[in-house]
Write an enzyme that holds these catalytic residues in place. Structure first.
Site, short mmCIF file in Angstrom:
data_model
loop_
_atom_site.label_atom_id
_atom_site.label_comp_id
_atom_site.label_asym_id
_atom_site.label_seq_id
_atom_site.Cartn_x
_atom_site.Cartn_y
_atom_site.Cartn_z
CG ASP A 101 -1.10 -2.19 3.15
OD1 ASP A 101 -2.12 -2.36 2.58
OD2 ASP A 101 -0.68 -1.04 3.51
CE LYS A 162 2.75 0.42 3.61
NZ LYS A 162 1.59 -0.10 4.48
CE LYS A 191 -0.84 2.52 2.64
NZ LYS A 191 -1.63 1.60 3.42
#
Length: 233
Positions: A101, A162, A191
């Site tokens: 991430d 995300k 996500k």
């Protein structure tokens, strides 16, 4: 692929959609090993851990098929140089990370430096060679900036969009997850992250289009117990 009826899933069936997260100051070796073992015990979809513990966790999870995930340019997003992010991404993969991430340069986006914003992400994608999730910090962006952030991230080759880096930016909202899911081409997923502490909340985000949720309250979610966890990534 058809998505399941998340409300009908048992706790064990829900667990693979949760990235079991432990990212905080002062984590000890015993604590991170216990976290990795919990990921296996409860059947979570990934162990999300600090970069400094990737090697240890990858050794614990070897042979389980459970990915090791970690975060780059975090917790303060957008402070690491592009070259530094490229170097660290490559090193994290060498140590055993299967997913990363990454923070993005929100300041560059807001300054109109779109090429630099995209190329910063693309450098991480190329250096890592594993799925990259971009932490877009949607609550900090205008509507035009949200669209640009999504479009440029997709051009850079990311695997996941995300909504935010953590609960300090946003308690993950179904509206923002739906916004991202509606803009994902085939092969790109969403996500959800930020302040996710309960089963109903996790299911609501999955139903909005998230492929997975990142949370430090995974055990509480799958055991239907109350979480007093103060952080959620």
């Amino acid at each position: 692929m058809a998505r399941p009826d998340f409300t009908a899933l048992s706790s064990r069936e829900l667990a693979p959609f949760i990235q079991h997260t432990k990212i905080s100051v002062g984590i000890t070796r015993d604590e991170i090993i216990a976290h990795a073992k919990e990921t296996v015990e409860f059947g979570f979809g990934a162990a999300m851990v600090p970069g400094s513990w990737v090697k240890t966790v990858s050794e614990v999870l070897a042979g389980t098929g459970i990915p090791v995930a970690t975060a780059l340019d975090f917790p303060t997003v957008g402070v690491t140089s592009s070259a530094g992010k490229v170097a660290e991404a490559a090193e994290l993969v060498r140590l055993g990370a299967n997913q990363i991430d990454t923070g993005v340069q929100i300041g560059w986006l807001k300054s109109g430096d779109y090429d630099a914003f995209r190329d910063d992400i693309a450098g991480v994608v190329k250096a890592a060679g594993v799925p990259i999730k971009v932490m877009l910090e949607l609550p900090l962006l205008s509507e035009d900036e949200k669209k640009a952030a999504v479009d440029l991230s997709l051009e850079a080759g990311v695997s996941f969009l995300k909504n935010a880096s953590s609960g300090s930016i946003e308690t993950a909202s179904p509206a923002n997850i739906r916004y991202l899911a509606e803009r994902c081409p085939e092969g790109v997923q969403v996500k959800a992250s930020g302040g996710i502490k309960g089963r109903a909340q996790a299911i609501e985000l999955l139903e909005a289009g998230a492929a997975c949720v990142g949370t430090s309250a995974g055990i509480e979610i799958v055991t239907d117990s109350e979480s007093d966890t103060t952080t959620s990534y």
